[in-house]
Design a protein around this motif. Structure first.
Motif, short mmCIF file in Angstrom:
data_model
loop_
_atom_site.label_atom_id
_atom_site.label_comp_id
_atom_site.label_asym_id
_atom_site.label_seq_id
_atom_site.Cartn_x
_atom_site.Cartn_y
_atom_site.Cartn_z
N GLU A 90 -6.70 -3.01 -4.35
CA GLU A 90 -7.67 -2.11 -4.97
C GLU A 90 -7.84 -0.79 -4.19
O GLU A 90 -7.85 0.29 -4.78
CB GLU A 90 -9.04 -2.82 -5.11
CG GLU A 90 -10.11 -1.90 -5.67
CD GLU A 90 -11.42 -2.62 -6.00
OE1 GLU A 90 -11.51 -3.86 -5.79
OE2 GLU A 90 -12.35 -1.92 -6.45
N GLU A 91 -7.91 -0.94 -2.86
CA GLU A 91 -8.19 0.25 -2.05
C GLU A 91 -7.07 1.29 -2.18
O GLU A 91 -7.33 2.47 -2.41
CB GLU A 91 -8.37 -0.18 -0.61
CG GLU A 91 -9.17 0.80 0.22
CD GLU A 91 -9.22 0.35 1.67
OE1 GLU A 91 -9.24 -0.88 1.93
OE2 GLU A 91 -9.22 1.25 2.54
N ASP A 138 0.84 -1.20 0.00
CA ASP A 138 0.00 0.00 0.00
C ASP A 138 0.88 1.26 0.00
O ASP A 138 0.61 2.22 -0.72
CB ASP A 138 -0.92 0.02 1.23
CG ASP A 138 -2.09 -0.96 1.08
OD1 ASP A 138 -2.23 -1.54 -0.02
OD2 ASP A 138 -2.83 -1.15 2.06
N GLY A 139 1.95 1.22 0.82
CA GLY A 139 2.87 2.36 0.91
C GLY A 139 3.53 2.65 -0.43
O GLY A 139 3.71 3.80 -0.82
N CYS A 140 3.89 1.57 -1.12
CA CYS A 140 4.53 1.73 -2.43
C CYS A 140 3.57 2.43 -3.40
O CYS A 140 3.97 3.34 -4.13
CB CYS A 140 4.93 0.35 -2.95
SG CYS A 140 5.55 0.34 -4.64
N ILE A 141 2.32 2.01 -3.37
CA ILE A 141 1.33 2.59 -4.30
C ILE A 141 1.01 4.04 -3.91
O ILE A 141 0.98 4.93 -4.76
CB ILE A 141 0.05 1.72 -4.32
CG1 ILE A 141 0.37 0.35 -4.92
CG2 ILE A 141 -1.06 2.40 -5.11
CD1 ILE A 141 -0.73 -0.70 -4.74
N LEU A 142 0.82 4.26 -2.61
CA LEU A 142 0.43 5.62 -2.17
C LEU A 142 1.61 6.60 -2.29
O LEU A 142 1.40 7.80 -2.41
CB LEU A 142 -0.10 5.57 -0.73
CG LEU A 142 -1.44 4.82 -0.61
CD1 LEU A 142 -1.80 4.55 0.84
CD2 LEU A 142 -2.57 5.62 -1.29
N GLY A 143 2.84 6.08 -2.27
CA GLY A 143 4.01 6.95 -2.38
C GLY A 143 4.46 7.16 -3.83
O GLY A 143 5.41 7.90 -4.10
N ALA A 144 3.79 6.50 -4.76
CA ALA A 144 4.24 6.57 -6.16
C ALA A 144 3.76 7.85 -6.82
O ALA A 144 2.74 8.43 -6.43
CB ALA A 144 3.69 5.36 -6.92
N ASP A 145 4.52 8.30 -7.83
CA ASP A 145 4.00 9.41 -8.63
C ASP A 145 3.53 8.93 -10.00
O ASP A 145 3.20 9.71 -10.88
CB ASP A 145 5.00 10.57 -8.72
CG ASP A 145 6.38 10.12 -9.17
OD1 ASP A 145 6.48 9.02 -9.73
OD2 ASP A 145 7.35 10.87 -8.94
#
Ligand code: 5GP
Ligand code: MN
Length: 368
Positions: free
Chosen positions: A125-126, A101-108
């Protein structure tokens, strides 16, 4: 000027098959602007999901970008060979959800590969929906969820996501968008092409199905730039454990039935899989074997896993595997190769009930 993958096809096919230069330029701008890229593929990743994820990661890493590959569930050990020293971090979200989740939320930039809708990424998904970064989809399934992405490459008349990604990467150097100050995008290097060739090989069943002129074009491009196909084939086909073949014998001699309508089907229970010491990925390809029988039009293979039966369906031309998967097995996929799941519960408590269910729905499917 359009970048055309299939300029040999009939006009109506060509219409479906091109990637517009405008889309290539938009993809190039998204990639050029990104520093941290989250790559997401489908649950139970196969060769195409892993090959496209690693291929893209290797291409972007060579450009100095940080990548993370987020797998909704682990890759089978039969694909371990695909990894190389120096590859980016791969996160198994079924074990390390917070990190994924951190990887996805921290991605640009988030890139989804080999899935038509983010539901196929299960627990990811979330985070994907929460992420505010630009989102890119590259896929070859029917009906992509375009509304969830800023840019979608979706082609169905193609072998694999790996092939589609290959044609996109091939088009980047001459698209006119700079990769960084004054520099054009480079051609994909051999390690990237190796990953893509691997996924194309598995999804086309080593050029047995879903193989188009563009597929051979890709194969030719990969081989001429140093991809060792013999090594890929040997890793894919000659490194299984003995247990797979013992189970395959049992599957064919004891479990496979053929219905009056030419549907070959077999269900392996958790107990049977355990008895043979089966690991994830070791039943890969079983479902294709019964299609070798002249009288068989469709092959259905179920294996019990936790609280569900995982379903694989293959069909000969003229019979739609994806329609049956959608109608009766909570799934979908491609016309000739589809899958889904059946929940184990009061209606289908065990393997015997699952066999009865298969007979019932396929008799109805073909009998009408
Ligand atoms: P396999 O039989 O190799 O597991 O899957 C074949 C194809 O069916 C996959 O490439 C994918 O397109 C599709 N598929 C497999 N499982 C599912 C599922 O649970 N849901 C959907 N929508 N498609 C699936
Ligand atoms: Mn695929």
């Amino acid at each position: 000027m359009q970048y055309i993958i299939c300029n040999f096809a009939a006009p109506d096919r060509a219409e479906m098959n091109f990637i517009s230069n405008g889309d290539i330029r938009r993809a190039a701008s998204m990639l050029a602007a990104a520093e941290n890229v989250a790559i997401i593929c489908h649950v139970h990743p196969d060769g195409d999901a892993m090959g496209s994820s690693l291929g893209l990661a290797r291409y972007l890493t060579a450009l100095g970008k940080r990548c993370g590959i987020c797998l909704p569930s682990p890759a089978p050990r039969t694909l371990d060979f695909i990894f190389r020293e120096g590859d980016c971090t791969t996160i198994d979200a079924s074990l390390h959800k917070e990190q994924a989740d951190g990887c996805i939320l921290g991605a640009d930039l988030a890139v989804c590969l080999d899935l038509p809708c983010i539901r196929r990424a299960d627990g990811l998904e979330e985070a994907f929906r929460q992420a505010r970064c630009p989102k890119l989809l590259i896929d070859h399934h029917l009906n992509p969820a375009r509304e969830d992405f800023d840019l979608v490459f979706s082609v169905q008349d193609i072998s694999s996501t790996c092939e589609l990604l290959y044609h996109i990467l091939q088009a980047l150097p001459s698209c006119g968008v700079e990769c960084s100050d004054g520099k054009a995008f480079p051609e994909p290097a051999t390690d990237c092409l190796e990953a893509l060739m691997t996924g194309m090989t598995t999804d086309s069943n080593n050029f047995a199905n879903s193989t188009y002129p563009s597929t051979f074009e890709m194969a030719s491009g990969c081989l001429s730039r140093g991809v060792d196909r013999d090594s890929i084939i040997s890793h894919l086909q000659q490194e299984y454990r003995e247990a797979r073949f013992r189970l395959m014998g049992y599957f064919l001699s004891e479990k496979m039935r053929i219905s009056d309508y030419g549907v070959a089907y077999a269900v392996l229970s958790a107990g049977e899989l355990e008895r043979f010491g089966t690991e994830e990925g070791e039943t890969e390809g079983f479902v294709n074997i019964p299609l070798g029988i002249g009288a068989v039009k469709m092959s259905i293979f179920l294996r019990e896993e936790g609280s569900v039966f995982r379903v694989s369906i293959r069909s000969k031309k003229g019979v739609s595997a994806s329609r049956l998967a959608g109608e009766s097995f909570n799934g979908g996929g491609h016309e000739q190769a589809a899958g889904g799941r059946l929940d184990i519960g009061p209606e289908i408590p065990d393997a015997a009930a699952a066999e009865r269910y298969i007979l019932e729905v396929t008799d109805r499917y073909f009998g009408k």
